[in-house]
Scaffold this motif. Structure first.
Motif, short mmCIF file in Angstrom:
data_model
loop_
_atom_site.label_atom_id
_atom_site.label_comp_id
_atom_site.label_asym_id
_atom_site.label_seq_id
_atom_site.Cartn_x
_atom_site.Cartn_y
_atom_site.Cartn_z
N ASN A 64 -4.44 -31.69 -54.68
CA ASN A 64 -5.38 -32.77 -54.43
C ASN A 64 -5.29 -33.18 -52.96
O ASN A 64 -4.41 -32.74 -52.23
CB ASN A 64 -5.15 -33.96 -55.38
N ASN A 65 -6.21 -34.00 -52.56
CA ASN A 65 -6.28 -34.42 -51.16
C ASN A 65 -5.06 -35.25 -50.75
O ASN A 65 -4.72 -35.28 -49.57
CB ASN A 65 -7.56 -35.21 -50.91
N LEU A 66 -4.42 -35.92 -51.68
CA LEU A 66 -3.25 -36.73 -51.34
C LEU A 66 -2.07 -35.86 -50.93
O LEU A 66 -1.31 -36.23 -50.04
CB LEU A 66 -2.88 -37.66 -52.49
N ILE A 67 -1.91 -34.71 -51.55
CA ILE A 67 -0.84 -33.80 -51.16
C ILE A 67 -1.11 -33.26 -49.76
O ILE A 67 -0.21 -33.20 -48.92
CB ILE A 67 -0.69 -32.64 -52.18
N PHE A 68 -2.36 -32.92 -49.50
CA PHE A 68 -2.72 -32.46 -48.15
C PHE A 68 -2.49 -33.57 -47.13
O PHE A 68 -2.00 -33.32 -46.04
CB PHE A 68 -4.18 -31.99 -48.12
N GLY A 109 5.23 -42.63 -35.27
CA GLY A 109 5.75 -41.54 -36.10
C GLY A 109 6.40 -42.06 -37.37
O GLY A 109 6.23 -41.49 -38.45
N GLY A 110 7.13 -43.16 -37.25
CA GLY A 110 7.73 -43.78 -38.44
C GLY A 110 6.68 -44.25 -39.43
O GLY A 110 6.83 -44.09 -40.64
N LEU A 111 5.60 -44.83 -38.91
CA LEU A 111 4.50 -45.26 -39.79
C LEU A 111 3.83 -44.06 -40.46
O LEU A 111 3.43 -44.14 -41.63
CB LEU A 111 3.48 -46.07 -39.00
N LEU A 112 3.74 -42.95 -39.75
CA LEU A 112 3.19 -41.73 -40.35
C LEU A 112 4.08 -41.24 -41.49
O LEU A 112 3.58 -40.82 -42.54
CB LEU A 112 3.02 -40.64 -39.29
N PHE A 113 5.40 -41.31 -41.28
CA PHE A 113 6.33 -40.95 -42.37
C PHE A 113 6.11 -41.85 -43.58
O PHE A 113 6.02 -41.37 -44.72
CB PHE A 113 7.78 -41.08 -41.91
N ILE A 114 6.04 -43.15 -43.35
CA ILE A 114 5.85 -44.10 -44.44
C ILE A 114 4.54 -43.81 -45.17
O ILE A 114 4.50 -43.78 -46.41
CB ILE A 114 5.89 -45.55 -43.92
N ALA A 115 3.48 -43.58 -44.42
CA ALA A 115 2.19 -43.26 -45.03
C ALA A 115 2.26 -41.97 -45.84
O ALA A 115 1.65 -41.86 -46.91
CB ALA A 115 1.10 -43.17 -43.96
N GLY A 116 3.03 -41.00 -45.34
CA GLY A 116 3.21 -39.76 -46.08
C GLY A 116 3.90 -39.97 -47.42
O GLY A 116 3.50 -39.39 -48.43
N TRP A 117 4.91 -40.83 -47.43
CA TRP A 117 5.60 -41.14 -48.69
C TRP A 117 4.70 -41.92 -49.64
O TRP A 117 4.74 -41.70 -50.86
CB TRP A 117 6.90 -41.89 -48.42
N ILE A 118 3.89 -42.81 -49.10
CA ILE A 118 2.96 -43.57 -49.94
C ILE A 118 1.93 -42.63 -50.57
O ILE A 118 1.67 -42.71 -51.78
CB ILE A 118 2.26 -44.69 -49.13
N THR A 119 1.38 -41.71 -49.78
CA THR A 119 0.41 -40.78 -50.34
C THR A 119 1.04 -39.83 -51.35
O THR A 119 0.41 -39.47 -52.33
CB THR A 119 -0.33 -39.98 -49.25
N LEU A 120 2.31 -39.48 -51.14
CA LEU A 120 3.02 -38.66 -52.12
C LEU A 120 3.18 -39.44 -53.45
O LEU A 120 2.96 -38.89 -54.52
CB LEU A 120 4.38 -38.23 -51.59
N ALA A 121 3.53 -40.71 -53.33
CA ALA A 121 3.66 -41.54 -54.54
C ALA A 121 2.33 -41.66 -55.26
O ALA A 121 2.27 -41.54 -56.51
CB ALA A 121 4.20 -42.93 -54.18
N LEU A 122 1.26 -41.86 -54.51
CA LEU A 122 -0.07 -41.94 -55.13
C LEU A 122 -0.45 -40.63 -55.79
O LEU A 122 -1.06 -40.60 -56.87
CB LEU A 122 -1.11 -42.34 -54.09
N ALA A 123 -0.09 -39.50 -55.15
CA ALA A 123 -0.38 -38.19 -55.75
C ALA A 123 0.38 -38.03 -57.06
O ALA A 123 -0.17 -37.50 -58.03
CB ALA A 123 -0.01 -37.07 -54.77
N ALA A 124 1.61 -38.50 -57.11
CA ALA A 124 2.39 -38.39 -58.34
C ALA A 124 1.79 -39.26 -59.45
O ALA A 124 1.76 -38.86 -60.61
CB ALA A 124 3.84 -38.82 -58.06
N ILE A 125 1.30 -40.43 -59.06
CA ILE A 125 0.67 -41.32 -60.05
C ILE A 125 -0.59 -40.69 -60.61
O ILE A 125 -0.86 -40.77 -61.82
CB ILE A 125 0.38 -42.70 -59.41
N ARG A 126 -1.36 -40.03 -59.74
CA ARG A 126 -2.64 -39.45 -60.17
C ARG A 126 -2.50 -38.05 -60.78
O ARG A 126 -3.42 -37.57 -61.41
CB ARG A 126 -3.58 -39.37 -58.97
N TYR A 127 -1.34 -37.40 -60.57
CA TYR A 127 -1.14 -36.03 -61.03
C TYR A 127 -1.15 -35.97 -62.56
O TYR A 127 -0.52 -36.78 -63.23
CB TYR A 127 0.18 -35.49 -60.49
N ARG A 128 -1.84 -35.00 -63.11
CA ARG A 128 -1.93 -34.88 -64.57
C ARG A 128 -1.24 -33.63 -65.03
O ARG A 128 -1.34 -32.60 -64.61
CB ARG A 128 -3.39 -34.85 -65.00
#
Length: 128
Positions: A64-68, A109-128
């Motif tokens: 999904n787009n969140l993993i990308f 760069g730190g904010l980019l890392f945080i955003a990456g972890w947030i999008t990973l969490a959202l991907a896990a929530i949406r993953y079926r």
């Protein structure tokens, strides 16, 4: 497994090993301990996010787009966060007067890392 993510992780991982060894051997004599610690922080966070990239590769070909998005955010985070720390720690050796402008790049760069972890969490929530 996603080949593009694995290749990116492999390159960043190889560079982390090289840069870690360079810091431990070549820079140790040239930089004060405080600057070496800054260098090591860059290596440390680069390695953390290499492992995060390898985890992302298990999701397949961009399920999904969140993993990308996580992939892009982690990769840019490595470049901005770790890259700026590498350059800032060597400012006394490089003697580039403009390097001080990189100071604000590190937290981006730190904010980019945080955003990456947030999008990973959202991907896990949406993953079926």
């Amino acid at each position: 497994m996603n080949k593009q993510i694995i290749l990116t992780a492999a390159v960043f991982g190889m560079l982390a090993v090289i840069l870690g060894a360079f810091g431990a051997h070549a820079l140790k004599a040239a930089l004060p301990p405080q600057q070496i610690q800054i260098w090591n922080t860059g290596v440390q966070y680069q390695f953390y996010h290499v492992f995060a990239l390898l985890f992302l590769s298990t999701f397949g070909r961009f399920k999904n787009n969140l993993i990308f998005a996580s992939y892009c955010l982690f990769s840019l985070g490595i470049l901005f966060f770790s890259g700026s720390l590498y350059l800032l720690s060597c400012s006394s050796i490089l003697q580039w007067s403009w390097l001080h402008v990189l100071g604000p790049i590190t937290p981006v760069g730190g904010l980019l890392f945080i955003a990456g972890w947030i999008t990973l969490a959202l991907a896990a929530i949406r993953y079926r």
